[in-house]
Design a protein around this motif. Structure first.
Motif, PDB file in Angstrom:
ATOM      1  N   LEU A  77       0.853  -1.190   0.000  1.00  0.00           N
ATOM      2  CA  LEU A  77       0.000   0.000   0.000  1.00  0.00           C
ATOM      3  C   LEU A  77       0.886   1.237   0.000  1.00  0.00           C
ATOM      4  N   ALA A  78       0.349   2.330  -0.508  1.00  0.00           N
ATOM      5  CA  ALA A  78       1.063   3.599  -0.411  1.00  0.00           C
ATOM      6  C   ALA A  78       1.133   3.994   1.060  1.00  0.00           C
ATOM      7  N   LEU A  79       2.261   4.518   1.506  1.00  0.00           N
ATOM      8  CA  LEU A  79       2.428   4.937   2.891  1.00  0.00           C
ATOM      9  C   LEU A  79       1.378   5.980   3.273  1.00  0.00           C
ATOM     10  N   ALA A  80       0.946   6.801   2.324  1.00  0.00           N
ATOM     11  CA  ALA A  80      -0.089   7.806   2.602  1.00  0.00           C
ATOM     12  C   ALA A  80      -1.412   7.150   2.992  1.00  0.00           C
ATOM     13  N   VAL A  81      -1.675   5.941   2.505  1.00  0.00           N
ATOM     14  CA  VAL A  81      -2.895   5.211   2.841  1.00  0.00           C
ATOM     15  C   VAL A  81      -2.769   4.561   4.208  1.00  0.00           C
ATOM     16  N   LEU A  82      -1.577   4.100   4.551  1.00  0.00           N
ATOM     17  CA  LEU A  82      -1.364   3.384   5.809  1.00  0.00           C
ATOM     18  C   LEU A  82      -0.132   3.927   6.526  1.00  0.00           C
ATOM     19  N   PRO A  83      -0.243   5.113   7.144  1.00  0.00           N
ATOM     20  CA  PRO A  83       0.920   5.666   7.838  1.00  0.00           C
ATOM     21  C   PRO A  83       1.242   4.930   9.141  1.00  0.00           C
ATOM     22  N   ASP A  84       0.269   4.198   9.704  1.00  0.00           N
ATOM     23  CA  ASP A  84       0.475   3.486  10.967  1.00  0.00           C
ATOM     24  C   ASP A  84      -0.168   2.105  10.861  1.00  0.00           C
ATOM     25  N   ALA A  85       0.650   1.069  10.695  1.00  0.00           N
ATOM     26  CA  ALA A  85       0.137  -0.288  10.503  1.00  0.00           C
ATOM     27  C   ALA A  85      -0.676  -0.779  11.691  1.00  0.00           C
ATOM     28  N   SER A  86      -0.430  -0.261  12.878  1.00  0.00           N
ATOM     29  CA  SER A  86      -1.190  -0.713  14.046  1.00  0.00           C
ATOM     30  C   SER A  86      -2.650  -0.257  13.987  1.00  0.00           C
ATOM     31  N   ALA A  87      -2.964   0.689  13.100  1.00  0.00           N
ATOM     32  CA  ALA A  87      -4.343   1.178  12.961  1.00  0.00           C
ATOM     33  C   ALA A  87      -5.248   0.185  12.232  1.00  0.00           C
ATOM     34  N   ILE A  88      -4.665  -0.818  11.584  1.00  0.00           N
ATOM     35  CA  ILE A  88      -5.464  -1.768  10.804  1.00  0.00           C
ATOM     36  C   ILE A  88      -6.431  -2.544  11.688  1.00  0.00           C
ATOM     37  N   GLY A  89      -5.963  -3.058  12.804  1.00  0.00           N
ATOM     38  CA  GLY A  89      -6.805  -3.923  13.623  1.00  0.00           C
ATOM     39  C   GLY A  89      -6.885  -5.305  12.999  1.00  0.00           C
ATOM     40  N   GLU A  90      -8.063  -5.896  13.016  1.00  0.00           N
ATOM     41  CA  GLU A  90      -8.250  -7.266  12.535  1.00  0.00           C
ATOM     42  C   GLU A  90      -8.372  -7.380  11.023  1.00  0.00           C
ATOM     43  N   SER A  91      -8.811  -6.310  10.342  1.00  0.00           N
ATOM     44  CA  SER A  91      -9.113  -6.416   8.919  1.00  0.00           C
ATOM     45  C   SER A  91      -8.602  -5.205   8.137  1.00  0.00           C
ATOM     46  N   LEU A  92      -7.792  -5.466   7.125  1.00  0.00           N
ATOM     47  CA  LEU A  92      -7.308  -4.395   6.255  1.00  0.00           C
ATOM     48  C   LEU A  92      -8.469  -3.732   5.526  1.00  0.00           C
ATOM     49  N   VAL A 121     -12.140  -6.056  -7.139  1.00  0.00           N
ATOM     50  CA  VAL A 121     -10.784  -6.595  -7.210  1.00  0.00           C
ATOM     51  C   VAL A 121     -10.587  -7.306  -8.531  1.00  0.00           C
ATOM     52  N   THR A 122      -9.334  -7.373  -8.953  1.00  0.00           N
ATOM     53  CA  THR A 122      -8.945  -8.253 -10.051  1.00  0.00           C
ATOM     54  C   THR A 122      -7.921  -9.218  -9.476  1.00  0.00           C
ATOM     55  N   VAL A 179      -5.920   0.671  -4.730  1.00  0.00           N
ATOM     56  CA  VAL A 179      -5.579   1.062  -3.364  1.00  0.00           C
ATOM     57  C   VAL A 179      -4.692   0.021  -2.678  1.00  0.00           C
ATOM     58  N   GLU A 180      -4.750  -1.248  -3.116  1.00  0.00           N
ATOM     59  CA  GLU A 180      -3.894  -2.287  -2.529  1.00  0.00           C
ATOM     60  C   GLU A 180      -3.494  -3.303  -3.574  1.00  0.00           C
ATOM     61  N   LEU A 181      -2.306  -3.831  -3.390  1.00  0.00           N
ATOM     62  CA  LEU A 181      -1.792  -4.899  -4.246  1.00  0.00           C
ATOM     63  C   LEU A 181      -1.331  -6.012  -3.316  1.00  0.00           C
ATOM     64  N   ILE A 224      -1.528 -15.926  -6.114  1.00  0.00           N
ATOM     65  CA  ILE A 224      -2.655 -15.077  -6.498  1.00  0.00           C
ATOM     66  C   ILE A 224      -2.224 -13.633  -6.352  1.00  0.00           C
ATOM     67  N   ARG A 225      -2.284 -12.879  -7.431  1.00  0.00           N
ATOM     68  CA  ARG A 225      -1.985 -11.443  -7.370  1.00  0.00           C
ATOM     69  C   ARG A 225      -3.313 -10.696  -7.469  1.00  0.00           C
ATOM     70  N   ARG A 226      -3.648  -9.992  -6.383  1.00  0.00           N
ATOM     71  CA  ARG A 226      -4.926  -9.281  -6.306  1.00  0.00           C
ATOM     72  C   ARG A 226      -4.680  -7.783  -6.225  1.00  0.00           C
ATOM     73  N   THR A 227      -5.422  -7.032  -7.019  1.00  0.00           N
ATOM     74  CA  THR A 227      -5.414  -5.579  -6.941  1.00  0.00           C
ATOM     75  C   THR A 227      -6.804  -5.145  -6.505  1.00  0.00           C
ATOM     76  N   GLY A 228      -6.861  -4.358  -5.423  1.00  0.00           N
ATOM     77  CA  GLY A 228      -8.133  -3.833  -4.931  1.00  0.00           C
ATOM     78  C   GLY A 228      -8.295  -2.383  -5.374  1.00  0.00           C
ATOM     79  N   TYR A 229      -9.497  -2.064  -5.845  1.00  0.00           N
ATOM     80  CA  TYR A 229      -9.784  -0.724  -6.368  1.00  0.00           C
ATOM     81  C   TYR A 229     -10.824  -0.032  -5.496  1.00  0.00           C
TER      82      TYR A 229
END
Length: 142
Positions: free
Chosen positions: A57-72, A86-87, A126-128, A114-119
């Motif tokens: 993910l771009a760092l701007a989307v996830l500046p703090d990995a601990s903020a994710i919790g249980e589900s990205l 997704v593709t 937004v995620e690869l 499996i390579r997944r891209t989320g839009y």
């Protein structure tokens, strides 16, 4: 999926962001040199790893990995960037030395990749995620 009930668990840890790889830049509309964060999550059943996700993910989307919790995906929803589609590309691969070490498998073992891209909104990537699945746990059926 493999038959039978198994107790599933997951673990994640952030990996320091390397420079954005050129081959992924076109998929995420970032530019080389942008900072990223890469999360590695191991999925286990009955204590055995059966799946590994490496999500970028771009760092701007996830500046703090601990903020994710249980589900990205729940986190992305909370920050206003829900994954709306997704593709996925599936292929068989042979385990590399790195995958052998992380998954605790034999060198040369076949894996499902499996390579997944989320839009998100505006069809913006937004995620690869690169997922690696042990073959004795997964079966594709039509």
């Amino acid at each position: 999926m493999r038959r039978g009930r198994r107790q599933s668990s997951g673990a994640g840890r952030p990996i320091p962001p390397p420079p954005w790889p050129d081959r992924r830049s076109c998929r995420t509309r970032t530019t080389p040199g942008d900072e990223i964060v890469r999360l590695t999550r191991l999925r286990k059943a009955d204590g055995q790893i059966f799946w590994m996700d490496v999500t970028t993910l771009a760092l701007a989307v996830l500046p703090d990995a601990s903020a994710i919790g249980e589900s990205l995906y729940a986190y992305l929803e909370r920050i206003g960037k829900p994954v709306l589609r997704v593709t996925e590309k599936l292929r068989a691969i042979v385990a590399t030395e790195e995958l052998v070490a992380r998954l605790g498998i034999e060198p040369g073992e076949p894996l499902l990749h499996i390579r997944r891209t989320g839009y998100t909104h505006g069809d913006q990537p937004v995620e690869l995620t690169d997922a690696y699945c042990l073959n004795d746990f997964y079966e594709l059926k039509k």
